[in-house]
Design a protein around this motif. Structure first.
Motif, PDB file in Angstrom:
ATOM      1  N   LEU A   1      -4.736  -1.746 -42.500  1.00 39.62           N
ATOM      2  CA  LEU A   1      -4.828  -1.150 -43.827  1.00 39.62           C
ATOM      3  C   LEU A   1      -3.456  -0.611 -44.217  1.00 39.62           C
ATOM      4  O   LEU A   1      -2.731  -0.060 -43.387  1.00 39.62           O
ATOM      5  N   THR A   2      -3.157  -0.729 -45.497  1.00 39.67           N
ATOM      6  CA  THR A   2      -1.888  -0.209 -46.024  1.00 39.67           C
ATOM      7  C   THR A   2      -2.194   1.012 -46.880  1.00 39.67           C
ATOM      8  O   THR A   2      -2.950   0.933 -47.857  1.00 39.67           O
ATOM      9  N   VAL A   3      -1.612   2.129 -46.476  1.00 39.87           N
ATOM     10  CA  VAL A   3      -1.866   3.394 -47.165  1.00 39.87           C
ATOM     11  C   VAL A   3      -0.562   3.889 -47.770  1.00 39.87           C
ATOM     12  O   VAL A   3       0.478   3.895 -47.106  1.00 39.87           O
ATOM     13  N   LYS A   4      -0.614   4.305 -49.026  1.00 40.68           N
ATOM     14  CA  LYS A   4       0.553   4.843 -49.729  1.00 40.68           C
ATOM     15  C   LYS A   4       0.144   6.079 -50.503  1.00 40.68           C
ATOM     16  O   LYS A   4      -1.018   6.279 -50.813  1.00 40.68           O
ATOM     17  N   GLY A   5       1.141   6.900 -50.817  1.00 42.80           N
ATOM     18  CA  GLY A   5       0.873   8.064 -51.637  1.00 42.80           C
ATOM     19  C   GLY A   5       1.485   9.324 -51.089  1.00 42.80           C
ATOM     20  O   GLY A   5       2.138   9.347 -50.043  1.00 42.80           O
ATOM     21  N   SER A   6       1.221  10.418 -51.789  1.00 45.48           N
ATOM     22  CA  SER A   6       1.697  11.734 -51.392  1.00 45.48           C
ATOM     23  C   SER A   6       0.919  12.773 -52.177  1.00 45.48           C
ATOM     24  O   SER A   6       0.232  12.458 -53.159  1.00 45.48           O
ATOM     25  N   GLY A   7       1.015  14.012 -51.717  1.00 43.15           N
ATOM     26  CA  GLY A   7       0.321  15.097 -52.416  1.00 43.15           C
ATOM     27  C   GLY A   7      -1.182  14.910 -52.360  1.00 43.15           C
ATOM     28  O   GLY A   7      -1.778  14.763 -51.286  1.00 43.15           O
ATOM     29  N   ASP A   8      -1.814  14.852 -53.534  1.00 43.41           N
ATOM     30  CA  ASP A   8      -3.261  14.642 -53.608  1.00 43.41           C
ATOM     31  C   ASP A   8      -3.624  13.215 -53.997  1.00 43.41           C
ATOM     32  O   ASP A   8      -4.817  12.911 -54.179  1.00 43.41           O
ATOM     33  N   THR A   9      -2.641  12.347 -54.152  1.00 40.08           N
ATOM     34  CA  THR A   9      -2.897  10.995 -54.629  1.00 40.08           C
ATOM     35  C   THR A   9      -2.529   9.994 -53.545  1.00 40.08           C
ATOM     36  O   THR A   9      -1.348   9.878 -53.157  1.00 40.08           O
ATOM     37  N   TYR A  10      -3.531   9.265 -53.051  1.00 38.98           N
ATOM     38  CA  TYR A  10      -3.318   8.238 -52.018  1.00 38.98           C
ATOM     39  C   TYR A  10      -4.143   7.009 -52.376  1.00 38.98           C
ATOM     40  O   TYR A  10      -5.215   7.099 -52.994  1.00 38.98           O
ATOM     41  N   THR A  11      -3.648   5.862 -51.952  1.00 43.16           N
ATOM     42  CA  THR A  11      -4.382   4.612 -52.095  1.00 43.16           C
ATOM     43  C   THR A  11      -4.459   3.932 -50.734  1.00 43.16           C
ATOM     44  O   THR A  11      -3.510   3.980 -49.935  1.00 43.16           O
ATOM     45  N   VAL A  12      -5.615   3.272 -50.497  1.00 48.76           N
ATOM     46  CA  VAL A  12      -5.822   2.472 -49.290  1.00 48.76           C
ATOM     47  C   VAL A  12      -6.063   1.049 -49.767  1.00 48.76           C
ATOM     48  O   VAL A  12      -7.117   0.749 -50.350  1.00 48.76           O
ATOM     49  N   ASN A  13      -5.082   0.174 -49.513  1.00 50.33           N
ATOM     50  CA  ASN A  13      -5.075  -1.146 -50.160  1.00 50.33           C
ATOM     51  C   ASN A  13      -5.157  -0.931 -51.669  1.00 50.33           C
ATOM     52  O   ASN A  13      -4.274  -0.334 -52.255  1.00 50.33           O
ATOM     53  N   GLU A  14      -6.241  -1.382 -52.312  1.00 48.15           N
ATOM     54  CA  GLU A  14      -6.378  -1.187 -53.755  1.00 48.15           C
ATOM     55  C   GLU A  14      -7.322  -0.047 -54.124  1.00 48.15           C
ATOM     56  O   GLU A  14      -7.546   0.228 -55.317  1.00 48.15           O
ATOM     57  N   ALA A  15      -7.876   0.642 -53.095  1.00 52.69           N
ATOM     58  CA  ALA A  15      -8.839   1.719 -53.355  1.00 52.69           C
ATOM     59  C   ALA A  15      -8.129   3.069 -53.437  1.00 52.69           C
ATOM     60  O   ALA A  15      -7.130   3.300 -52.752  1.00 52.69           O
ATOM     61  N   LYS A  16      -8.676   3.948 -54.321  1.00 47.91           N
ATOM     62  CA  LYS A  16      -8.123   5.287 -54.465  1.00 47.91           C
ATOM     63  C   LYS A  16      -8.904   6.276 -53.592  1.00 47.91           C
ATOM     64  O   LYS A  16     -10.124   6.152 -53.467  1.00 47.91           O
ATOM     65  N   VAL A  17      -8.205   7.248 -53.037  1.00 46.72           N
ATOM     66  CA  VAL A  17      -8.844   8.296 -52.244  1.00 46.72           C
ATOM     67  C   VAL A  17      -9.360   9.357 -53.211  1.00 46.72           C
ATOM     68  O   VAL A  17      -8.582   9.981 -53.964  1.00 46.72           O
ATOM     69  N   LEU A  18     -10.680   9.569 -53.218  1.00 47.53           N
ATOM     70  CA  LEU A  18     -11.297  10.564 -54.094  1.00 47.53           C
ATOM     71  C   LEU A  18     -11.290  11.943 -53.445  1.00 47.53           C
ATOM     72  O   LEU A  18     -11.087  12.950 -54.142  1.00 47.53           O
ATOM     73  N   CYS A  19     -11.558  11.959 -52.158  1.00 41.27           N
ATOM     74  CA  CYS A  19     -11.531  13.216 -51.399  1.00 41.27           C
ATOM     75  C   CYS A  19     -11.310  12.855 -49.938  1.00 41.27           C
ATOM     76  O   CYS A  19     -11.959  11.932 -49.416  1.00 41.27           O
ATOM     77  N   GLY A  20     -10.405  13.547 -49.294  1.00 44.04           N
ATOM     78  CA  GLY A  20     -10.079  13.164 -47.923  1.00 44.04           C
ATOM     79  C   GLY A  20      -9.916  14.340 -46.984  1.00 44.04           C
ATOM     80  O   GLY A  20     -10.048  15.508 -47.370  1.00 44.04           O
ATOM     81  N   ASN A  21      -9.664  14.003 -45.728  1.00 40.84           N
ATOM     82  CA  ASN A  21      -9.482  14.968 -44.638  1.00 40.84           C
ATOM     83  C   ASN A  21     -10.753  15.785 -44.400  1.00 40.84           C
ATOM     84  O   ASN A  21     -10.705  16.985 -44.124  1.00 40.84           O
ATOM     85  N   ILE A  22     -11.901  15.101 -44.480  1.00 42.83           N
ATOM     86  CA  ILE A  22     -13.184  15.745 -44.199  1.00 42.83           C
ATOM     87  C   ILE A  22     -13.496  15.494 -42.726  1.00 42.83           C
ATOM     88  O   ILE A  22     -13.542  14.349 -42.275  1.00 42.83           O
ATOM     89  N   GLN A  23     -13.748  16.545 -42.002  1.00 45.15           N
ATOM     90  CA  GLN A  23     -13.893  16.463 -40.545  1.00 45.15           C
ATOM     91  C   GLN A  23     -15.357  16.339 -40.132  1.00 45.15           C
ATOM     92  O   GLN A  23     -16.236  16.972 -40.711  1.00 45.15           O
ATOM     93  N   THR A  24     -15.577  15.481 -39.127  1.00 41.97           N
ATOM     94  CA  THR A  24     -16.862  15.454 -38.415  1.00 41.97           C
ATOM     95  C   THR A  24     -16.559  15.736 -36.946  1.00 41.97           C
ATOM     96  O   THR A  24     -15.410  15.977 -36.570  1.00 41.97           O
ATOM     97  N   ALA A  25     -17.570  15.686 -36.112  1.00 45.75           N
ATOM     98  CA  ALA A  25     -17.352  16.030 -34.710  1.00 45.75           C
ATOM     99  C   ALA A  25     -16.420  15.056 -34.016  1.00 45.75           C
ATOM    100  O   ALA A  25     -15.719  15.425 -33.060  1.00 45.75           O
ATOM    101  N   ASN A  26     -16.364  13.794 -34.440  1.00 41.06           N
ATOM    102  CA  ASN A  26     -15.541  12.804 -33.744  1.00 41.06           C
ATOM    103  C   ASN A  26     -14.687  11.953 -34.672  1.00 41.06           C
ATOM    104  O   ASN A  26     -14.100  10.966 -34.231  1.00 41.06           O
ATOM    105  N   ALA A  27     -14.601  12.304 -35.953  1.00 38.95           N
ATOM    106  CA  ALA A  27     -13.864  11.454 -36.884  1.00 38.95           C
ATOM    107  C   ALA A  27     -13.375  12.262 -38.078  1.00 38.95           C
ATOM    108  O   ALA A  27     -13.784  13.405 -38.303  1.00 38.95           O
TER     109      ALA A  27
END
Length: 281
Positions: free
Chosen positions: A243-269
């Motif tokens: 996967l190709t990830v680009k961005g900075s601050g609050d704006t990131y893209t993964v391939n052609e998809a936009k990150v709506l909300c990130g860095n959400i933690q679960t017990a193993n991921a």
């Protein structure tokens, strides 16, 4: 008187000559077997002992084969035994191995110590970020704080915004695998992302288990990725592609998809909500 003296001298000289002759001829007489003693000739001479009998070769072999050979007794500590003296076995002490110490290297050949990689932390590495975090965090078990206590699939199953992704994981039979995975990052499409796919194609994808497994695996990156790891990053996935990830601050893209909300933690991921389903290349 003079004649008597001459006669006496002559007799004395004759006796001396006779005695000398007797002394010189006695050994020769003995070697010739002549009797030198005064025994009469009628006396018998003593019989000489017979020579020892030499056994014939056949007799010697018979005696050697039938006569038992007794072992030579040996003396050990004043006790006679029939066994030879043997030295006690030498027991060597155990050898203590010394720890291996590498030889010193020449100062000219020593490599320069690696410089520590500068750490560039994101201001929100410890909390969720993104333009849609407030809308995607629900109350109850679906809120982000509650998701941190559960394994990956169990955690996202409690959030109603990820029901289509949970259904795809279940159809691919990857729920247990992802719950037991260690340190992964899931880029999870929200429900509206699946609505972008034509219904006929979506149904085919869900019906083809192998293809669906590849699609789900392509959304799972190896390692837990924080926002600091996403700037101009290429991430390997469980599926094998990257996967190709680009961005900075609050704006990131993964391939052609936009990150709506990130860095959400679960017990193993770590989970990032995205607005588009990713297609493997």
């Amino acid at each position: 008187m003079r004649n008597k003296a001459v006669l006496a001298c002559a007799l004395t000289a004759f006796a001396s000559i006779a005695f000398s002759a007797e002394q010189s001829t006695e050994p020769a007489a003995i070697s010739a077997g002549m009797r030198t003693d005064m025994r009469p000739a009628s006396w018998p001479l003593p019989a000489s002992p017979p020579p020892p009998k030499t056994p014939e070769p056949s007799e010697r072999e018979h005696e050697d084969t039938h006569s038992p050979t007794m072992p030579t007794p040996t003396i050990t500590d004043s006790i006679i035994t029939d066994s030879p003296i043997t030295d006690p076995p030498t027991i060597e002490p155990p050898i203590k191995e010394k720890p291996y110490v590498p030889p010193p290297r020449d100062t000219e050949q020593q490599e320069a110590p690696a410089r520590p990689r500068p750490i560039t932390s994101h201001p929100r590495d410890s909390e969720p970020f993104g333009p849609a975090c407030s809308a995607l965090s629900n109350t109850g078990d679906g809120r982000f704080a509650a998701m941190a206590k559960e394994p990956l699939v169990t955690a996202i199953s409690s959030n109603p915004n990820l029901m289509s992704m949970v259904s795809a994981i279940s159809r691919a039979q990857m729920a247990d695998r992802l719950d037991m995975a260690r340190d992964v990052t899931l880029f999870a499409p929200v429900n509206d992302a699946f609505k972008k796919i034509p219904a006929g194609q979506l149904n085919q994808d869900f019906a083809d288990r192998d293809k669906l497994t590849g699609i789900v695996s392509y959304h799972v990156a190896l390692g837990r990725r924080s926002p600091s790891d996403l700037s101009d990053a290429v991430l390997p996935t469980v599926q094998g592609d990257k996967l190709t990830v680009k961005g900075s601050g609050d704006t990131y893209t993964v391939n052609e998809a936009k990150v709506l909300c990130g860095n959400i933690q679960t017990a193993n991921a770590t989970v990032y909500f995205i607005d588009t389903v990713l297609e493997p290349k």
